[in-house]
Design a protein around this motif. Structure first.
Motif, PDB file in Angstrom:
ATOM      1  N   GLU A 118       0.859  -1.187   0.000  1.00 43.16           N
ATOM      2  CA  GLU A 118       0.000   0.000   0.000  1.00 43.16           C
ATOM      3  C   GLU A 118       0.893   1.234   0.000  1.00 43.16           C
ATOM      4  O   GLU A 118       1.899   1.273   0.721  1.00 43.16           O
ATOM      5  CB  GLU A 118      -0.884   0.007   1.252  1.00 43.16           C
ATOM      6  N   PRO A 119       0.567   2.224  -0.818  1.00 43.10           N
ATOM      7  CA  PRO A 119       1.415   3.422  -0.833  1.00 43.10           C
ATOM      8  C   PRO A 119       1.319   4.159   0.496  1.00 43.10           C
ATOM      9  O   PRO A 119       0.289   4.142   1.172  1.00 43.10           O
ATOM     10  CB  PRO A 119       0.843   4.249  -1.983  1.00 43.10           C
ATOM     11  N   GLU A 120       2.432   4.792   0.854  1.00 41.00           N
ATOM     12  CA  GLU A 120       2.435   5.572   2.090  1.00 41.00           C
ATOM     13  C   GLU A 120       1.576   6.816   1.889  1.00 41.00           C
ATOM     14  O   GLU A 120       1.597   7.437   0.831  1.00 41.00           O
ATOM     15  CB  GLU A 120       3.864   5.977   2.446  1.00 41.00           C
ATOM     16  N   LEU A 121       0.833   7.135   2.876  1.00 42.24           N
ATOM     17  CA  LEU A 121      -0.053   8.294   2.787  1.00 42.24           C
ATOM     18  C   LEU A 121       0.488   9.428   3.656  1.00 42.24           C
ATOM     19  O   LEU A 121       1.053   9.194   4.732  1.00 42.24           O
ATOM     20  CB  LEU A 121      -1.460   7.907   3.242  1.00 42.24           C
ATOM     21  N   GLU A 157      -3.209  11.627   1.018  1.00 38.89           N
ATOM     22  CA  GLU A 157      -2.727  11.492  -0.360  1.00 38.89           C
ATOM     23  C   GLU A 157      -1.480  10.617  -0.363  1.00 38.89           C
ATOM     24  O   GLU A 157      -0.668  10.677   0.561  1.00 38.89           O
ATOM     25  CB  GLU A 157      -2.384  12.875  -0.930  1.00 38.89           C
ATOM     26  N   PRO A 158      -1.313   9.793  -1.408  1.00 37.07           N
ATOM     27  CA  PRO A 158      -0.091   8.977  -1.464  1.00 37.07           C
ATOM     28  C   PRO A 158       1.142   9.872  -1.658  1.00 37.07           C
ATOM     29  O   PRO A 158       1.086  10.862  -2.378  1.00 37.07           O
ATOM     30  CB  PRO A 158      -0.291   8.066  -2.664  1.00 37.07           C
ATOM     31  N   ILE A 159       2.226   9.467  -1.005  1.00 37.19           N
ATOM     32  CA  ILE A 159       3.469  10.228  -1.120  1.00 37.19           C
ATOM     33  C   ILE A 159       4.157   9.791  -2.411  1.00 37.19           C
ATOM     34  O   ILE A 159       4.445   8.611  -2.612  1.00 37.19           O
ATOM     35  CB  ILE A 159       4.400   9.975   0.078  1.00 37.19           C
ATOM     36  N   VAL A 160       4.394  10.763  -3.303  1.00 35.92           N
ATOM     37  CA  VAL A 160       5.038  10.493  -4.582  1.00 35.92           C
ATOM     38  C   VAL A 160       6.383  11.189  -4.584  1.00 35.92           C
ATOM     39  O   VAL A 160       6.480  12.349  -4.186  1.00 35.92           O
ATOM     40  CB  VAL A 160       4.161  11.020  -5.749  1.00 35.92           C
ATOM     41  N   GLU A 161       7.409  10.463  -5.025  1.00 34.06           N
ATOM     42  CA  GLU A 161       8.730  11.072  -5.092  1.00 34.06           C
ATOM     43  C   GLU A 161       8.705  12.164  -6.152  1.00 34.06           C
ATOM     44  O   GLU A 161       8.149  11.963  -7.237  1.00 34.06           O
ATOM     45  CB  GLU A 161       9.787  10.029  -5.459  1.00 34.06           C
ATOM     46  N   PRO A 162       9.324  13.272  -5.888  1.00 34.22           N
ATOM     47  CA  PRO A 162       9.335  14.331  -6.904  1.00 34.22           C
ATOM     48  C   PRO A 162      10.206  13.929  -8.087  1.00 34.22           C
ATOM     49  O   PRO A 162      11.207  13.229  -7.923  1.00 34.22           O
ATOM     50  CB  PRO A 162       9.924  15.531  -6.160  1.00 34.22           C
ATOM     51  N   GLU A 163       9.799  14.353  -9.273  1.00 37.13           N
ATOM     52  CA  GLU A 163      10.579  14.029 -10.463  1.00 37.13           C
ATOM     53  C   GLU A 163      11.840  14.878 -10.466  1.00 37.13           C
ATOM     54  O   GLU A 163      11.832  16.041 -10.079  1.00 37.13           O
ATOM     55  CB  GLU A 163       9.769  14.326 -11.716  1.00 37.13           C
ATOM     56  N   VAL A 164      12.914  14.269 -10.910  1.00 34.08           N
ATOM     57  CA  VAL A 164      14.184  14.969 -10.968  1.00 34.08           C
ATOM     58  C   VAL A 164      14.234  15.730 -12.284  1.00 34.08           C
ATOM     59  O   VAL A 164      13.968  15.172 -13.353  1.00 34.08           O
ATOM     60  CB  VAL A 164      15.357  13.968 -10.881  1.00 34.08           C
ATOM     61  N   ASP A 165      14.571  16.990 -12.214  1.00 34.40           N
ATOM     62  CA  ASP A 165      14.651  17.819 -13.404  1.00 34.40           C
ATOM     63  C   ASP A 165      16.038  17.653 -14.021  1.00 34.40           C
ATOM     64  O   ASP A 165      17.043  18.081 -13.453  1.00 34.40           O
ATOM     65  CB  ASP A 165      14.402  19.292 -13.040  1.00 34.40           C
TER      66      ASP A 165
END
Length: 181
Positions: free
Chosen positions: A33-36, A41-49
């Motif tokens: 289960e995704p961490e909330l 809201e599920p914690i999503v890793e930020p995209e690397v620019d």
């Protein structure tokens, strides 16, 4: 050992060596289960620019990567072996140059040695094929007419009396004759 230790020991042995309880492979494919976060809201890793990184790469690399590599100096490459490797056209290096070989005693000796080696190789290959095939053949019996008796003569048995000794040459000839039959 008292009874309690014996029971503990027995349970340990049962746990170690007892029959395993097999389950399914479903737990392998179960996604956690995704961490909330605090808002649910599920914690999503930020995209690397990576755009800044790619821009630095473009600046440091003046040539585009899709361009062909620069032509190397081919003076150090021996192209005379390319036809032997099956690469490229066959150059006519000997074209127009006639060479005459003087036939002398050393070439005559080499020719004889080659002929002897070829004959030996041929004889060995014949022996190998002869030994691979059985040298005997099943007797062919003619078809008999009705009421006709047909007898096949058996080969002669070896006798106890010594046969006249053959010379070494005759023995070799007989051996080769038997081998070639």
């Amino acid at each position: 050992m008292d009874e309690e230790e014996a029971k503990e020991y027995e349970k340990e042995l049962q746990r170690k060596f007892g029959r395993r309880q097999l389950g399914t492979n479903a737990d392998r494919y179960a996604e956690p289960e995704p961490e909330l976060d605090s808002e649910g809201e599920p914690i999503v890793e930020p995209e690397v620019d990576l755009s800044a990184f790619l821009e630095k790469q473009r600046i440091s690399d003046p040539q585009p990567s899709s361009a062909p590599p620069p032509a190397d100096d081919d003076d150090d490459i021996d192209t005379s072996i390319a036809p032997a490797l099956g690469r490229g056209p066959v150059p006519n290096i000997m074209k127009g140059k006639i060479q005459q070989v003087e036939w002398d005693s050393s070439l005559e000796e080499l020719s004889r040695e080659k002929a002897a080696a070829d004959a030996t190789r041929e004889l060995k290959s014949r022996f190998k094929t002869q030994s691979a095939k059985p040298s005997f053949r099943a007797p062919v019996r003619p078809v008999k007419e009705k009421g006709e008796k047909h007898y096949v003569e058996a080969p002669a048995l070896p006798t106890d009396e010594p046969a006249k000794p053959k010379s070494e040459k005759e023995g070799m000839e007989d051996f080769l004759d038997d081998l070639l039959e």
